[in-house]
Scaffold this active site. Sequence first.
Site, PDB file in Angstrom:
ATOM      1  N   ARG A 136       0.808  -1.224   0.000  1.00  0.00           N
ATOM      2  CA  ARG A 136       0.000   0.000   0.000  1.00  0.00           C
ATOM      3  C   ARG A 136       0.839   1.271   0.000  1.00  0.00           C
ATOM      4  O   ARG A 136       0.604   2.191  -0.788  1.00  0.00           O
ATOM      5  CB  ARG A 136      -0.929   0.029   1.225  1.00  0.00           C
ATOM      6  N   THR A 137       1.800   1.339   0.918  1.00  0.00           N
ATOM      7  CA  THR A 137       2.569   2.582   1.039  1.00  0.00           C
ATOM      8  C   THR A 137       3.354   2.829  -0.247  1.00  0.00           C
ATOM      9  O   THR A 137       3.358   3.937  -0.797  1.00  0.00           O
ATOM     10  CB  THR A 137       3.506   2.513   2.259  1.00  0.00           C
ATOM     11  N   LYS A 142      27.944  -4.338  -2.204  1.00  0.00           N
ATOM     12  CA  LYS A 142      29.395  -4.354  -2.466  1.00  0.00           C
ATOM     13  C   LYS A 142      30.153  -3.740  -1.295  1.00  0.00           C
ATOM     14  O   LYS A 142      31.332  -3.436  -1.397  1.00  0.00           O
ATOM     15  CB  LYS A 142      29.711  -3.546  -3.732  1.00  0.00           C
ATOM     16  N   ARG A 191      11.577   3.374   3.013  1.00  0.00           N
ATOM     17  CA  ARG A 191      11.143   2.458   4.072  1.00  0.00           C
ATOM     18  C   ARG A 191      12.332   1.588   4.412  1.00  0.00           C
ATOM     19  O   ARG A 191      12.952   0.984   3.535  1.00  0.00           O
ATOM     20  CB  ARG A 191       9.978   1.603   3.586  1.00  0.00           C
ATOM     21  N   HIS A 230       5.836   5.780  11.357  1.00  0.00           N
ATOM     22  CA  HIS A 230       5.290   5.713   9.995  1.00  0.00           C
ATOM     23  C   HIS A 230       4.448   6.988   9.822  1.00  0.00           C
ATOM     24  O   HIS A 230       3.219   6.943   9.817  1.00  0.00           O
ATOM     25  CB  HIS A 230       4.441   4.450   9.887  1.00  0.00           C
TER      26      HIS A 230
END
Length: 353
Positions: free
Chosen positions: A85-86, A114, A135, A169
Amino acid sequence: MKPYGISWEEYIKLEESKRAQYLNDKGKIYDVIFSQQYDKSFLDEIYILTNKIRLISKTREGQRFLKNLLGTKKALLYFIQPSSRTFLSFFSACATLGIACTDIRSTEISSESKGESPEDTIRTFSSYFDAIIMRHPEEGYAEKASFVLNNYSRRPIPIINAGSGKDQHPTQALLDIFTLQKSLGKIGGVDGKTIMFVGDLKRGRTVRSLSYLLGNFKNVKFIFCAPEGYQMEKDIVDYLKERQYEVVVTSDMKKYLSDADAVYMTRLQDEYDKVKGESSLYNTSDFSLGLHNINLVKPSAFIMHPLPRRSEISTDIDKDPRALYWRQMRNGMWTRAALLAYIFGVDTEIIQY
Ligand code: NCD
């Protein structure tokens, strides 16, 4: 953005209200990191913008107007924790405003694999984009990224936190309040209401950000209902009590369900288990909504969930007019479009349309 003139260690020790000032540019929010950054006047402004964008989008002409606003901007969706959703609502919000997007959804495909440091990775991203929406599983990572860019980069760009580990959030909280205000509007809005949070409150970042944000409203009563070991952390309870809010901490869902004007359900966050099977004793059925207890929910109350759900809300409830979770999802797209429009400074143009 001007360098802060203090080290990361000095900065992170400051209270959120002080840190929030560093995250502003010319009195406006620039990096969106935690929900204590939003005050009531910001919320009012962003929701007027949200409604306006939604309205404008109803016509082809309006859609074209919106799409032409930010056609020169580029955003990176850096989502290295699962998201549907986000991620998609940000993607869609960017498309609405004409912002070009690409994404990185795993460190395995970036140079972090790396051995590149997180700081170098963020500085690299900032060379090619005008904003990073991120996120990350690590708490505080988005804030560190904003610190690195604002202090060490010649080309700082806004960072938008789309979920930082168990911590916050802030854009979910924005859509949650938007949904609550709209739904509770007919009965006087959010002020004076009782909001009940149910589930794994210890590790659910949406409930933390929303709790802080509800601290902008008057006389809200908080009921935190979770199994033992999964209760809301003390920092939030203390924050609310210091501000004179009534807070109930309980494991008894049945006892308090009929007090709530909104029931905010959440799932078990077992991706944060430190050892495999740690959450096997969590009994979801005692912290769920279904035909067995829906009759206890007030007729005027609303049921919310940030989603994804497991069994904590039975699908039997989906058709109940009090269920708001599908609407929350769609509202996320509009509020995020408003936030991006605000950050890139096209808000006035939209309001004047
Ligand atoms: C939430 C999240 O990622 O914190 N989902 C979302 O963004 N809508 C809730 C969850 O995963 O439980």
